[in-house]
Design a protein around this motif. Structure first.
Motif, PDB file in Angstrom:
ATOM      1  N   LEU A  17       0.861  -1.175   0.000  1.00 16.72           N
ATOM      2  CA  LEU A  17       0.000   0.000   0.000  1.00 16.72           C
ATOM      3  C   LEU A  17       0.891   1.215   0.000  1.00 16.72           C
ATOM      4  N   PHE A  18       0.613   2.098  -0.944  1.00 18.29           N
ATOM      5  CA  PHE A  18       1.505   3.249  -1.095  1.00 18.29           C
ATOM      6  C   PHE A  18       1.220   4.326  -0.099  1.00 18.29           C
ATOM      7  N   SER A  19       2.046   5.278  -0.122  1.00 22.99           N
ATOM      8  CA  SER A  19       1.862   6.342   0.851  1.00 22.99           C
ATOM      9  C   SER A  19       2.197   7.670   0.227  1.00 22.99           C
ATOM     10  N   ASN A  20       1.663   8.682   0.817  1.00 20.96           N
ATOM     11  CA  ASN A  20       2.197  10.013   0.527  1.00 20.96           C
ATOM     12  C   ASN A  20       3.108  10.370   1.685  1.00 20.96           C
ATOM     13  N   ASP A  21       3.509  11.622   1.754  1.00 20.76           N
ATOM     14  CA  ASP A  21       4.506  11.991   2.760  1.00 20.76           C
ATOM     15  C   ASP A  21       4.075  11.638   4.159  1.00 20.76           C
ATOM     16  N   LYS A  22       2.773  11.787   4.462  1.00 17.25           N
ATOM     17  CA  LYS A  22       2.355  11.661   5.856  1.00 17.25           C
ATOM     18  C   LYS A  22       2.114  10.217   6.240  1.00 17.25           C
ATOM     19  N   MET A  23       2.039   9.355   5.276  1.00 20.27           N
ATOM     20  CA  MET A  23       1.587   8.022   5.631  1.00 20.27           C
ATOM     21  C   MET A  23       2.667   6.975   5.454  1.00 20.27           C
ATOM     22  N   ALA A  24       2.485   5.876   6.058  1.00 18.84           N
ATOM     23  CA  ALA A  24       3.505   4.835   6.059  1.00 18.84           C
ATOM     24  C   ALA A  24       3.289   3.856   4.932  1.00 18.84           C
ATOM     25  N   LYS A  25       4.363   3.305   4.480  1.00 20.90           N
ATOM     26  CA  LYS A  25       4.266   2.225   3.500  1.00 20.90           C
ATOM     27  C   LYS A  25       4.031   0.945   4.268  1.00 20.90           C
ATOM     28  N   LEU A  26       3.173   0.143   3.775  1.00 19.28           N
ATOM     29  CA  LEU A  26       2.930  -1.127   4.418  1.00 19.28           C
ATOM     30  C   LEU A  26       3.254  -2.234   3.430  1.00 19.28           C
ATOM     31  N   THR A  27       4.227  -3.036   3.770  1.00 22.15           N
ATOM     32  CA  THR A  27       4.551  -4.153   2.896  1.00 22.15           C
ATOM     33  C   THR A  27       4.306  -5.427   3.670  1.00 22.15           C
ATOM     34  N   ILE A  28       3.397  -6.227   3.201  1.00 21.06           N
ATOM     35  CA  ILE A  28       3.126  -7.460   3.909  1.00 21.06           C
ATOM     36  C   ILE A  28       3.704  -8.604   3.105  1.00 21.06           C
ATOM     37  N   LYS A  29       4.561  -9.359   3.740  1.00 22.50           N
ATOM     38  CA  LYS A  29       5.133 -10.498   3.055  1.00 22.50           C
ATOM     39  C   LYS A  29       4.474 -11.750   3.565  1.00 22.50           C
ATOM     40  N   ARG A  30       4.110 -12.591   2.700  1.00 23.42           N
ATOM     41  CA  ARG A  30       3.459 -13.826   3.132  1.00 23.42           C
ATOM     42  C   ARG A  30       3.944 -14.992   2.279  1.00 23.42           C
ATOM     43  N   LEU A  31       4.024 -16.128   2.899  1.00 26.22           N
ATOM     44  CA  LEU A  31       4.182 -17.339   2.117  1.00 26.22           C
ATOM     45  C   LEU A  31       2.765 -17.853   1.832  1.00 26.22           C
ATOM     46  N   SER A  32       2.640 -19.065   1.313  1.00 24.44           N
ATOM     47  CA  SER A  32       1.315 -19.492   0.867  1.00 24.44           C
ATOM     48  C   SER A  32       0.367 -19.638   2.055  1.00 24.44           C
ATOM     49  N   PRO A  33      -0.953 -19.499   1.820  1.00 26.20           N
ATOM     50  CA  PRO A  33      -1.901 -19.591   2.937  1.00 26.20           C
ATOM     51  C   PRO A  33      -1.853 -20.944   3.635  1.00 26.20           C
ATOM     52  N   GLU A  34      -1.506 -22.005   2.889  1.00 29.63           N
ATOM     53  CA  GLU A  34      -1.422 -23.321   3.526  1.00 29.63           C
ATOM     54  C   GLU A  34      -0.262 -23.356   4.497  1.00 29.63           C
ATOM     55  N   GLU A  35       0.829 -22.719   4.096  1.00 25.99           N
ATOM     56  CA  GLU A  35       2.002 -22.708   4.971  1.00 25.99           C
ATOM     57  C   GLU A  35       1.787 -21.835   6.186  1.00 25.99           C
ATOM     58  N   GLU A  36       0.945 -20.814   6.036  1.00 27.62           N
ATOM     59  CA  GLU A  36       0.743 -19.857   7.128  1.00 27.62           C
ATOM     60  C   GLU A  36      -0.382 -20.249   8.063  1.00 27.62           C
ATOM     61  N   PHE A  37      -1.226 -21.208   7.671  1.00 18.55           N
ATOM     62  CA  PHE A  37      -2.413 -21.501   8.475  1.00 18.55           C
ATOM     63  C   PHE A  37      -2.002 -22.009   9.851  1.00 18.55           C
ATOM     64  N   PRO A  38      -2.613 -21.460  10.921  1.00 22.26           N
ATOM     65  CA  PRO A  38      -2.211 -21.865  12.272  1.00 22.26           C
ATOM     66  C   PRO A  38      -2.632 -23.293  12.599  1.00 22.26           C
ATOM     67  N   ASP A  39      -1.894 -23.886  13.513  1.00 22.29           N
ATOM     68  CA  ASP A  39      -2.220 -25.222  14.003  1.00 22.29           C
ATOM     69  C   ASP A  39      -3.206 -25.077  15.148  1.00 22.29           C
ATOM     70  N   LEU A  40      -4.468 -25.398  14.903  1.00 21.81           N
ATOM     71  CA  LEU A  40      -5.497 -25.194  15.927  1.00 21.81           C
ATOM     72  C   LEU A  40      -6.012 -26.520  16.465  1.00 21.81           C
ATOM     73  N   SER A  41      -5.212 -27.580  16.307  1.00 17.96           N
ATOM     74  CA  SER A  41      -5.689 -28.915  16.674  1.00 17.96           C
ATOM     75  C   SER A  41      -5.897 -29.061  18.175  1.00 17.96           C
ATOM     76  N   GLN A  42      -5.174 -28.259  18.975  1.00 19.07           N
ATOM     77  CA  GLN A  42      -5.321 -28.386  20.424  1.00 19.07           C
ATOM     78  C   GLN A  42      -6.224 -27.310  20.992  1.00 19.07           C
ATOM     79  N   HIS A  43      -6.873 -26.555  20.105  1.00 21.87           N
ATOM     80  CA  HIS A  43      -7.532 -25.340  20.561  1.00 21.87           C
ATOM     81  C   HIS A  43      -9.016 -25.535  20.823  1.00 21.87           C
ATOM     82  N   ASN A  44      -9.522 -24.745  21.764  1.00 21.60           N
ATOM     83  CA  ASN A  44     -10.948 -24.763  22.054  1.00 21.60           C
ATOM     84  C   ASN A  44     -11.440 -23.348  22.342  1.00 21.60           C
ATOM     85  N   ASN A  45     -11.625 -22.566  21.287  1.00 24.76           N
ATOM     86  CA  ASN A  45     -12.254 -21.253  21.433  1.00 24.76           C
ATOM     87  C   ASN A  45     -13.088 -20.985  20.190  1.00 24.76           C
ATOM     88  N   HIS A  46     -13.894 -19.939  20.216  1.00 21.10           N
ATOM     89  CA  HIS A  46     -14.816 -19.694  19.099  1.00 21.10           C
ATOM     90  C   HIS A  46     -14.088 -19.552  17.769  1.00 21.10           C
TER      91      HIS A  46
END
Lengths: 398, 599
Positions: A17-46
């Motif tokens: 996301l670009f910016s002008n002088d007042k705003m920040a650049k945001l660069t989000i780096k991600r690997l594939s969604p499968e690689e990033e998906f959290p391990d929720l096998s032990q979890h119990n919340n909504h």
């Protein structure tokens, strides 16, 4: 695993996301969604119940206009697999837009948490204290104190998990200005956490007003305790019956309380104070976060709608030992806590009894439930004291 | 940014980063999901830097000491190529105003590039934390040749265990405060794959924290290997504990002497340890193991984060350089009660901790003693410091046992030779040789044109002269040879303006030596008349001229010994901080006194 660029974008995605002088650049780096998906096998919340790989894949390409992402929403739920006593929500909002941008995740969570509340349902707001019937005559021999609390968020600012230091200070400044212009029995004073004298601090502790940096990992993992105690503080009126927390878990937590059983008076002051504060904000050109589907918007999805918890500290040693206690509470749509607040145990038969719901009922309706319900509980307690049965008093499911 | 493209296209790594800067908002439009973020929509920063500047008035950490509003304003809108920002880097220092015992660093790095992008803040922090080390002008020596370690076996009546630890980061993947779940899992995969290739006494097994059985967990606890989710807010506020325990684990060899933590505070923490006092063997295994692991990851196209300014790159700036902490658990019942204990440790550049690690108290009189420094000295140098220091401590303990008194050792100060001094010293021996080389030829040329008559008469003369003169250059060389070493030894005590003093040295030597051939000529000219009388005293004359030379040089250079350091305070003598190791009387003492297992 090798990267292949075949006719278009690779599966690795970058959002810039670009910016002008007042705003920040945001660069989000991600690997594939499968690689990033959290391990929720032990979890119990909504969140863990609802979040699937497909949903994650879809949502992670989005960001709110303030740059809040799905990983920010769910981090607390990943870091805290489960609570021993309650099914926690497992996600938070970083700004008002979170509830829109990440609808696919939050709507089912809201439905599950708030008793089947649908994405198309409308929420009623009613802060007219005159609509409350009774409530001024809870027996003070049993009801030690009465309290109503809610939260408010200031539109245009990010919420505590995501706000910058400047925003948090902005919330504080605006809130203190508004509160300083209250008058009459609402007139009071602000105590900033970082400028408090030892004497002031001790007084606030003795009054049971002081809040401290959260220690619960449920809260810490969401990022809401950053920069503590910058921008945090406590405001209360001179008579110590109306209290506002600034920048704790929400922008504002508003509390009306007093000893004894006059819930009507407590609720009166609550509504008057809130309405006055809201007017003051409107005069300054802003308002509280509110919409007709979700009501008042707060950090935790569990506090949407009214954000209201009305409760009493009540002595019910006999009733609390009765086999049907839980059933009665359930039917009355009430919940019990220890007198230290959430996650504490009751001391000596004295319980904190409050409404279980937040969304889908108006403020008046919820306080009415508490008033009627506590009245009934006290009656039952009196009967049990005399050794009588309470079977004929059993309520229907509300 | 071209770098990042090249990385993607090379396909060697699994990490792909695309940053499209300047290509126009069209491209951004294409990439973003348009439902919720409109084209060109920017990340909203409503407030100027001054409104976001943290309130650090009550803070006492390195970050707070150096983050001025000006530096904050300069850096706050910057991000590393991975999107890591200044606010993230300093969050832990903002949330943790100060530690009661130590001045904490107060910031972390989210990736390798943080040390570049935020250099304006990190460089002064590094300088303060690492005793004046300036990343802009200095280079860090890396030396994992454990054979250089001298006398690394301790008296086991005092030393209970020996341990060396460091950390390593995998280049191309973000560090724990900033890594995504997938990156963390990638680190785990890369390291575990490499460790599976270790053989012999390094062969071992990996235990993932998520999949550990109860039995395995209990065994690891009993071995004191298990690490748990950090509770210290210093660590949790940096974000390194997110998603616990996903992709965290412990690897150790079958003999339980080589241990690796994966994805705790750093990508990897490498630990070599043993009961007893054989630090040499611990360090040998440490170096061998590290080099093997490095070789194995390189086979797959990965490498460690390292550069010559900062050495090995780790999450916390306090662990840059070697990241090495070599230590022992040592029992010092008498010495630990001596009021001079702290000062002795200070001067030896050691620190004490309780046996539970950092922030713990000692149990009984057993302490964890380890090196203070991490950056600016090599691994070999630091471990040697520990070896020498611990030996000294044991000596003190033994002396106190016998009722003898102990001495506070002189400070072992840091060897941070700036390049300038090295440049001045290096050409010295060559300069001296260059001056001496033409000498014998000059002498021969002088003798050649002598008239034959004189020659006939003086036939034995040239031989005489040669015989007399032959040893001259050697004499001169012999006298001058020790000069550079002498000079070095002398220079080691020099105050900081060595350059100004050294520069005239080669010229001085030249000036002294230049008139030598002329001297010889002048002496040879009246040969026919008074040859023998003139020649006889020649060698002596020359010796007399040459002998006082080294002393002359010393006098010229004006020895100056630096003052003793005030305890607990690091003093900078100048921005380049040169003080060189004094003749170590205590090491010779310790060598003498070492009665334990044979070196």
């Amino acid at each position: 695993m090798h990267l292949s660029i075949a006719g278009g974008l690779p599966c690795r995605m970058c959002v810039l996301l670009f910016s002008n002088d007042k705003m920040a650049k945001l660069t989000i780096k991600r690997l594939s969604p499968e690689e990033e998906f959290p391990d929720l096998s032990q979890h119990n919340n909504h969140m863990a119940k609802v979040l699937t790989q497909d949903m994650y894949t879809k949502l992670r390409d989005r960001a709110t206009p303030n740059g809040f992402t799905i990983d920010g929403v769910i981090q607390t739920g990943i870091d805290n697999p489960g609570h021993p006593f309650i099914m926690t929500v497992g996600c938070v909002a970083g700004d008002e837009e979170t509830y829109e941008v990440f609808k696919e995740l939050l709507d089912p969570i809201i439905e599950d948490r708030h008793g089947g509340y649908k994405p198309t349902d409308k929420h009623k707001t009613d802060l007219n204290a005159d609509n409350l019937k009774g409530g001024d005559d809870l027996d003070p021999n049993y009801v030690i104190s009465s309290r109503v609390r809610t939260g408010r968020s200031i539109r245009g600012f990010c919420l505590p998990p995501h706000c910058s230091r400047g925003e948090r200070r902005g919330v504080e400044k605006m809130s203190v200005e508004a509160l300083d212009s209250l008058s009459g029995d609402l007139k009071g004073k602000y105590y900033a956490l970082k400028n408090m004298t030892d004497a002031e601090q001790q007084q606030l502790i003795d009054d049971h007003f002081l809040f401290d940096k959260p220690v619960s990992p449920l809260l810490l993992a969401s990022g809401m305790a950053r920069d503590w105690p910058d921008g945090r503080g406590i405001w209360h009126n001179d008579t110590k019956t109306f209290l506002v927390w600034v920048n704790e878990e929400d922008h504002l937590r508003v509390i009306s309380m007093q000893k004894g059983g006059n819930m009507k008076e407590v609720f009166n002051r609550f509504c008057t104070g809130l309405t006055k504060i809201e007017t003051l904000f409107k005069d300054k050109g802003t308002s509280f976060m509110w919409n007709e589907h979700l009501g008042y918007v707060l950090t935790c999805p569990s506090n949407l709608g009214t954000g209201l918890r009305a409760g009493v500290h009540v002595k019910i040693p006999n009733m609390s030992k009765h086999a049907k206690f839980e059933e009665v509470l359930k039917r009355l749509r009430l919940q019990k806590r220890g007198t230290g607040g959430v996650d504490t145990a009751a001391v000596g038969g004295t319980f904190d009894i409050s409404n279980a719901d937040r969304l889908g009922f108006s403020e008046v309706e919820l306080v009415q439930m508490v008033v009627d319900g506590v009245k009934l509980l006290v009656e039952m307690e009196k009967k049990l004291e005399k050794g009588q049965s309470i079977d004929d008093l059993m309520p229907a499911q509300k | 940014m071209a770098n990042n493209f090249a990385r993607i296209l090379s396909g060697k790594r699994n990490v792909g980063i695309m940053s499209l800067i300047g290509a126009g908002s069209l491209t951004a439009t294409f990439l973003l999901n348009r439902e919720h973020v409109t084209a060109g929509a920017q990340v909203r920063r409503v407030y100027p830097a001054s409104a976001d500047y943290p309130d650090l008035r009550k803070h006492n950490n390195c970050m707070a000491s150096h983050l001025t509003p000006a530096i904050y304003a300069k850096l706050v809108d910057k991000a590393t190529p991975n999107g890591y920002t200044l606010d993230q880097a300093i969050q832990t220092g903002v949330d943790n105003p100060g530690h009661p015992f130590i001045k904490t660093v107060g910031m972390v790095a989210g990736d390798e590039e943080s040390y570049e992008v935020f250099a304006d803040l990190l460089d002064p922090v590094i300088k303060e934390r690492h005793n004046g080390y300036d990343p802009q002008t200095m280079t860090h020596p890396t030396d994992l040749d454990s054979s250089k370690l001298k006398s690394g076996k301790f008296d086991e009546r005092y030393v209970l265990s020996s341990r060396v630890r460091t950390g390593r980061s995998i280049r191309g993947l973000s560090l724990p405060p900033a890594c995504t779940r997938a990156e963390r899992r990638e680190v785990e995969k890369v390291v575990v794959d490499a460790l599976a290739g270790l053989k012999g006494d390094l062969a071992g097994t990996y235990y993932s924290l998520t999949h550990m059985t109860d039995q395995e967990q209990q065994q690891l606890i009993d071995d004191h290997f298990l690490f748990d989710k950090p509770v210290s807010p210093l660590l949790t506020c940096s974000g390194m504990a997110r998603d616990w325990p996903d992709a965290r684990g412990i690897w150790h060899n079958n003999t339980k002497t080589f241990l690796i933590w994966i994805n705790e505070e750093d990508h990897t923490r490498v630990i070599s340890m043993e009961k007893g006092g054989n630090m040499k063997r611990v360090f040998d295994r440490f170096c061998t193991g590290l080099k093997e692991v490095e070789r194995l990851i390189q086979e797959k196209g990965w490498e460690f984060m390292w550069n010559e300014r900062l050495g090995y790159i780790l999450t916390c700036p306090s662990n840059l350089g070697t990241g090495l902490r070599a230590g022992v658990h040592v029992n010092l019942p008498k010495l630990s009660k001596d009021p001079r204990f702290t000062k002795i440790l200070d001067n030896l550049r050691l620190q004490k901790r309780g046996t539970g690690g950092v922030d713990t108290a000692a149990v009984g009189s057993t302490f964890d003693i380890s090196n203070l420094d991490r950056l600016g000295q090599s691994e070999v140098q630091l471990v040697q410091t520990v070896v020498d220091g611990v030996n000294y401590l044991i000596e003190c303990e033994k002396k106190l046992e016998k009722g003898q008194d102990i001495k506070i050792p002189p400070p072992v100060v840091l060897q941070l030779l700036p390049i300038l001094v090295q440049d001045v010293l290096q050409p010295l021996p060559l300069l001296v040789q260059d001056v001496l080389k033409p000498l014998p030829l000059l002498v021969q040329d002088v003798l050649k044109p002598l008239p034959l008559l004189v020659q006939d008469v003086l036939k034995p003369l040239p031989l005489l002269v040669q015989d007399v003169l032959k040893p001259l250059p050697l004499l001169v060389q012999d006298v001058l040879k020790p000069l550079p070493l002498l000079v070095q030894d002398v220079l080691k005590h020099l105050p900081l303006l060595v350059q100004d003093v050294l520069k005239p040295l080669p010229l001085l030597v030249q000036d002294v030596l230049k008139p030598l051939p002329l001297l010889v000529q002048d002496v040879l000219k009246p040969l026919p008349l008074l040859v023998q009388d003139v020649l006889k005293p020649l060698p002596l004359l020359v010796q007399d001229v040459l002998q006082p030379l080294p002393i002359l040089v010393q006098v010229v250079l004006q020895l100056k010994v630096p003052e003793e350091r005030v305890p607990g305070q690091v003093t900078f003598l100048s921005s380049s901080c040169i003080i060189i190791r004094l003749s170590s009387t205590y090491t010779s003492q310790s060598n003498r006194g070492n009665q334990g297992p044979v070196h």
